[in-house]
Design an enzyme around this catalytic site. Structure first.
Site, PDB file in Angstrom:
ATOM      1  N   THR A  60       0.833  -1.197   0.000  1.00  0.00           N
ATOM      2  CA  THR A  60       0.000   0.000   0.000  1.00  0.00           C
ATOM      3  C   THR A  60       0.874   1.257   0.000  1.00  0.00           C
ATOM      4  OG1 THR A  60      -0.240  -0.162   2.408  1.00  0.00           O
ATOM      5  CG2 THR A  60      -1.949  -1.194   1.063  1.00  0.00           C
ATOM      6  N   HIS A  61       0.268   2.410   0.261  1.00  0.00           N
ATOM      7  CA  HIS A  61       0.951   3.691   0.084  1.00  0.00           C
ATOM      8  C   HIS A  61       2.220   3.795   0.931  1.00  0.00           C
ATOM      9  CE1 HIS A  61      -0.192   5.386   4.031  1.00  0.00           C
ATOM     10  NE2 HIS A  61      -1.266   4.624   3.891  1.00  0.00           N
ATOM     11  N   ASP A  62       3.251   4.366   0.327  1.00  0.00           N
ATOM     12  CA  ASP A  62       4.498   4.723   1.013  1.00  0.00           C
ATOM     13  C   ASP A  62       5.296   3.537   1.538  1.00  0.00           C
ATOM     14  OD1 ASP A  62       4.129   7.629   0.780  1.00  0.00           O
ATOM     15  OD2 ASP A  62       2.462   7.320   2.168  1.00  0.00           O
ATOM     16  N   ASP A  63       4.993   2.347   1.088  1.00  0.00           N
ATOM     17  CA  ASP A  63       5.837   1.208   1.453  1.00  0.00           C
ATOM     18  C   ASP A  63       7.180   1.305   0.731  1.00  0.00           C
ATOM     19  OD1 ASP A  63       3.908   0.047   3.088  1.00  0.00           O
ATOM     20  OD2 ASP A  63       3.052  -1.140   1.453  1.00  0.00           O
TER      21      ASP A  63
ATOM     22  N   GLY B 186       3.428   2.775   4.671  1.00  0.00           N
ATOM     23  CA  GLY B 186       4.675   3.228   5.265  1.00  0.00           C
ATOM     24  C   GLY B 186       5.544   2.153   5.861  1.00  0.00           C
TER      25      GLY B 186
END
Length: 212
Positions: free
Chosen positions: A139-142, A159
């Site tokens: 998902t986002h910012d991984d 993250g």
């Protein structure tokens, strides 16, 4: 015109990657498999022959290569094979199964494979030689480091940082903002609620380090 493709490894993972490559006939033309176990040389794997040891990649200079080696017992194995082969980065393919989904703006390093159902929901950079097995979720910012392996249905909240050569077992879940250390191993179905140091093996719900 499709590009010739060699797979290094002749086990179950190679069979899955071969099936994914065959789902992309306009991109890849599988030539054969290479394996360093002499007992496998000449064997038929789903209609493709094990041609010989991995060093044969140097004789097939027109072919792209994918290293199909992954094991929680040896999380650094894929990195070791790539280092030993010493190929230029452009010799490695990047494969995204047609049933995988990567958001616009996602960048995949060379040698990385997304199998069917893998999803990357937002723009991010995924490292080199990363393996995302079926239905993995980023998902986002991984930030997924080089040579990481995520087994089927492993999921990262936002993250998360996954270190080089980490191995996330099937169905494992990682809470947002955490770090999975380099060469760490996360057991099947584990729920990770705190940072995992380099080289440790964690399992359970919630995940805890295993005694050695």
């Amino acid at each position: 015109m499709s590009t010739p493709l060699l797979l290094v490894g002749a086990g179950g993972l190679a069979r899955e990657v071969l099936a994914a490559a065959r789902a992309l006939p306009a991109e890849f033309k599988p030539l054969g498999l290479l394996d360093d176990d002499p007992a496998r040389h000449g064997a038929d794997v789903d209609g493709l022959t094990v041609l010989g040891p991995s060093e044969l990649v140097h004789e097939h200079t027109d072919a792209l290569v994918l290293v199909c080696v992954a094991s929680p017992a040896r999380p650094g194995a894929r990195a070791a094979v790539v280092e030993r082969l010493g190929l230029a980065p452009e010799r490695y393919a990047t494969l995204v199964h047609p049933l995988a989904s990567a958001a616009q703006g996602v960048e995949l390093g060379e040698g990385t494979v997304l199998l069917a159902g893998a999803v990357i929901t937002a723009p991010q950079r995924v490292g080199r030689h990363v393996l995302a097995m079926p239905h993995v979720l980023f998902t986002h910012d991984d930030v997924v480091g080089d040579f990481a392996t995520c087994a089927g249905r492993a999921a990262l909240a936002g993250g998360v940082v996954v270190g080089e050569s980490a191995y996330l077992g099937a169905g494992s879940l990682v809470r947002q903002g955490l770090r999975i250390g380099a060469c760490a191993v996360i057991g099947m179905g584990a729920v990770v609620l705190s940072d995992v140091p380099d080289g440790q093996t964690w399992a359970g719900v919630p995940a805890r380090p295993l005694d050695k």
